[in-house]
Design a protein around this motif. Structure first.
Motif, PDB file in Angstrom:
ATOM      1  N   SER A 282      48.937  36.717  38.052  1.00  0.00           N
ATOM      2  CA  SER A 282      49.171  37.186  39.420  1.00  0.00           C
ATOM      3  C   SER A 282      48.101  38.184  39.851  1.00  0.00           C
ATOM      4  O   SER A 282      47.516  38.897  39.018  1.00  0.00           O
ATOM      5  N   TRP A 283      47.853  38.191  41.162  1.00  0.00           N
ATOM      6  CA  TRP A 283      46.972  39.199  41.736  1.00  0.00           C
ATOM      7  C   TRP A 283      47.507  40.584  41.415  1.00  0.00           C
ATOM      8  O   TRP A 283      46.728  41.515  41.147  1.00  0.00           O
ATOM      9  N   ASN A 284      48.827  40.749  41.405  1.00  0.00           N
ATOM     10  CA  ASN A 284      49.444  42.045  41.140  1.00  0.00           C
ATOM     11  C   ASN A 284      48.977  42.603  39.809  1.00  0.00           C
ATOM     12  O   ASN A 284      48.673  43.796  39.685  1.00  0.00           O
ATOM     13  N   ALA A 285      48.936  41.739  38.773  1.00  0.00           N
ATOM     14  CA  ALA A 285      48.496  42.178  37.454  1.00  0.00           C
ATOM     15  C   ALA A 285      47.003  42.504  37.464  1.00  0.00           C
ATOM     16  O   ALA A 285      46.561  43.528  36.919  1.00  0.00           O
ATOM     17  N   LEU A 286      46.211  41.637  38.091  1.00  0.00           N
ATOM     18  CA  LEU A 286      44.769  41.837  38.156  1.00  0.00           C
ATOM     19  C   LEU A 286      44.430  43.154  38.833  1.00  0.00           C
ATOM     20  O   LEU A 286      43.678  43.975  38.305  1.00  0.00           O
ATOM     21  N   SER A 287      45.000  43.359  40.015  1.00  0.00           N
ATOM     22  CA  SER A 287      44.703  44.576  40.779  1.00  0.00           C
ATOM     23  C   SER A 287      45.342  45.808  40.146  1.00  0.00           C
ATOM     24  O   SER A 287      44.890  46.934  40.373  1.00  0.00           O
ATOM     25  N   GLY A 288      46.382  45.584  39.325  1.00  0.00           N
ATOM     26  CA  GLY A 288      47.034  46.691  38.643  1.00  0.00           C
ATOM     27  C   GLY A 288      46.327  47.113  37.366  1.00  0.00           C
ATOM     28  O   GLY A 288      46.766  48.055  36.697  1.00  0.00           O
TER      29      GLY A 288
ATOM     30  N   ASN B 193      49.432  33.813  41.294  1.00  0.00           N
ATOM     31  CA  ASN B 193      50.163  34.244  42.472  1.00  0.00           C
ATOM     32  C   ASN B 193      49.228  35.004  43.413  1.00  0.00           C
ATOM     33  O   ASN B 193      48.555  35.955  43.004  1.00  0.00           O
ATOM     34  N   GLU B 194      49.159  34.538  44.661  1.00  0.00           N
ATOM     35  CA  GLU B 194      48.436  35.213  45.734  1.00  0.00           C
ATOM     36  C   GLU B 194      46.996  35.572  45.346  1.00  0.00           C
ATOM     37  O   GLU B 194      46.549  36.712  45.497  1.00  0.00           O
ATOM     38  N   ALA B 195      46.275  34.591  44.857  1.00  0.00           N
ATOM     39  CA  ALA B 195      44.882  34.808  44.440  1.00  0.00           C
ATOM     40  C   ALA B 195      44.060  35.423  45.562  1.00  0.00           C
ATOM     41  O   ALA B 195      44.114  34.967  46.703  1.00  0.00           O
ATOM     42  N   MET B 196      43.326  36.474  45.240  1.00  0.00           N
ATOM     43  CA  MET B 196      42.354  37.119  46.147  1.00  0.00           C
ATOM     44  C   MET B 196      43.004  37.856  47.302  1.00  0.00           C
ATOM     45  O   MET B 196      42.308  38.331  48.210  1.00  0.00           O
ATOM     46  N   ILE B 197      44.339  37.985  47.318  1.00  0.00           N
ATOM     47  CA  ILE B 197      45.031  38.479  48.510  1.00  0.00           C
ATOM     48  C   ILE B 197      44.545  39.862  48.959  1.00  0.00           C
ATOM     49  O   ILE B 197      44.461  40.143  50.154  1.00  0.00           O
ATOM     50  N   GLY B 198      44.225  40.714  47.986  1.00  0.00           N
ATOM     51  CA  GLY B 198      43.782  42.059  48.349  1.00  0.00           C
ATOM     52  C   GLY B 198      42.339  42.150  48.777  1.00  0.00           C
ATOM     53  O   GLY B 198      41.864  43.223  49.179  1.00  0.00           O
TER      54      GLY B 198
END
Length: 366
Positions: free
Chosen positions: A117-123, A179-184
Motif C-alpha cells: 500500500s501507498w500508506n506503508a510506502l509513505s509511512g 493500494n492507491e499507488a502514487m496517490i500522494g
C-alpha cells in the motif's frame, strides 16, 4: 397482428434466452486492512455478518499491523511481509491469511488481496526507507525488486492446503499490486506514470496465466477520474479498474455511468472498491472529526449513495465493516456489525445482490 413462422419464433426465443442469460447480478463487499490479525471468533462475527448482508468479497492488505493501529479491534500483531530488508520475506501475514481465506470461503466470501500500500510506502516501510516515494516508482531496480515481492506472494503455498495462492481461485477473487499507488504524488504524477500500474499488472497476469479464474485489479486512487486512467483501459493485463471515491459527486449514477460505458467499450470491468458515508457532519471526503450526524441522516446517506452506485451497475466494497462496535476514531466511515447503521448497510448490500450489474463477475464469485 403480424404472424411468425415456427422457425422464426424459435430463433427469437433463443435470442431472448441468450440475452437474459447475459444479465448478471451485482454484489457488495467490504474492506478490512488488518483482517490477517483477526481471531477465529472475530472472523466468525465478521463473515457471518457479511453473509447476512449478501457480501461476497473482502479486501485485505499485507502491511504490518498491531492493535494500536486498528479500529478498536484487538488483533494478533504481525509484521509486514518485508521488514528488515527488501527481498527478505517474513511470511507471517501470508500464513495468517491462509486461515482467514478458509473461514471466508465457508461463508461464500473470497479475498481481494492488496499486496502493498501507498500508506506503508509513505509511512516509511522498507521500500520507503530504501527508495522514498519517488524513486520507488521510477527506478528499474526498485520495480524489479517489487515485482519479486508480487511473485513471492503469488507463489506462497497455503500452509494447510499446500496450494500456491496463484492457483486458489476458489478462495481468491483478485490481486492488486498496491493500494492507491502514487496517490500522494498528485494526479499529474499518476498521469505521467500510468505505465507503472500496467507493468505490475503484467507481472501478476503472466504469473497467474490467462485462465487462472483470479482477477488482476488496480488499487484505486483519490476519486473517480483519477482512479480511471486512460492507458489502464487499454492495458491487456488489467481486468478490473478500481474506483476509490468519497466525494459525493462521484456517487452520482449519471457520473458513474459515463465511466461504465468507457470501461465496457474497452472490455474492462469496474469495481467501486472504496467508498463510505461519514459519521460526522463535515464534507464526506474530509471526515476526521466534527459534529455527529443524526443517525437518520447518515442512514439516509448510506441508502441513497449505495443505491446510486448500484443503479449504475457497479459492484461495491464498503470502507469498512468491523467485527466490533465502531469506536469512532478519525476518518470515520466504518460501521460495526450491530451498530445503529449496520442494518441500513446490510439492506443496501442485499439490494445490490438483487440488482443487475453492468459487468459479469459471476465466474469469480462463490
Amino acid at each position: 397482428m403480424k404472424l411468425f413462422s415456427i422457425s422464426a419464433l424459435a430463433t427469437f426465443s433463443a435470442l431472448a434466452t441468450s440475452h437474459v442469460a447475459q444479465a448478471t447480478n451485482s454484489f457488495a463487499g467490504s474492506n478490512l486492512y488488518y483482517a490477517a490479525g483477526l481471531s477465529p471468533s472475530e472472523r466468525v462475527t465478521l463473515f457471518s455478518g457479511m453473509q447476512s448482508a449478501g457480501m461476497k468479497v473482502l479486501r485485505v492488505w499485507l502491511d504490518g499491523q498491531s492493535t494500536a493501529s486498528t479500529k478498536g479491534t484487538a488483533i494478533t500483531s504481525y509484521p509486514s511481509l518485508e521488514t528488515s530488508a527488501v527481498g527478505t520475506y517474513d511470511d507471517t501475514v501470508l500464513n495468517l491469511l491462509d486461515a482467514v481465506m478458509i473461514d471466508a470461503n465457508e461463508y461464500g466470501i473470497k479475498l481481494l488481496i492488496s499486496m502493498h500500500s501507498w500508506n506503508a510506502l509513505s509511512g516509511g516501510d522498507i521500500y520507503g526507507q530504501w527508495y522514498g516515494t519517488g524513486y520507488f516508482y521510477e527506478w528499474a531496480n526498485a520495480t524489479s525488486q517489487f515485482d519479486n515481492r508480487l511473485l513471492h506472494v503469488l507463489n506462497h503455498k497455503h500452509n494447510t492446503l499446500g496450494t500456491p495462492w496463484k492457483s486458489m481461485s476458489k478462495y481468491i477473487f483478485g490481486f492488486e499490486a498496491q493500494n492507491e499507488a502514487m496517490i500522494g504524488k498528485g494526479e499529474a504524477y499518476i498521469q505521467a506514470h500510468q505505465n507503472w500500474q500496467c507493468d505490475r499488472a503484467t507481472t501478476i497476469k503472466n504469473e497467474l496465466g490467462s485462465n487462472s479464474g483470479i482477477l488482476v485489479v488496480t488499487g484505486g486512487e483519490s476519486w473517480m477520474s483519477e482512479s480511471v486512467q486512460p492507458s489502464w483501459l487499454s492495458c491487456s493485463a488489467i481486468d478490473v479498474i478500481s474506483i476509490h471515491a468519497y466525494g459525493v459527486g462521484d456517487y452520482s449514477t449519471s457520473s458513474i455511468t459515463t465511466y461504465v460505458n468507457n470501461a465496457k467499450s474497452a472490455g474492462k470491468k469496474l469495481l467501486f472498491q472504496e467508498w463510505g458515508a461519514c459519521y460526522y457532519d463535515t464534507e464526506n471526503n474530509s471526515c476526521p472529526v466534527g459534529n455527529v450526524l443524526a443517525t437518520s441522516t447518515r442512514n439516509s446517506n448510506l441508502k441513497n449513495w449505495a443505491s446510486q452506485i448500484t443503479a449504475a451497475g457497479v459492484p461495491w466494497l464498503y470502507w469498512q465493516v468491523l467485527p466490533n462496535d465502531d469506536p469512532h476514531y478519525d476518518l470515520d466511515f466504518e460501521i460495526g456489525i450491530g451498530d445503529v447503521s449496520w442494518s441500513t448497510l446490510q439492506s443496501a448490500a442485499l439490494a445490490a445482490r438483487q440488482a443487475t450489474a453492468a459487468f459479469d463477475y459471476s465466474a469469480y464469485l462463490l
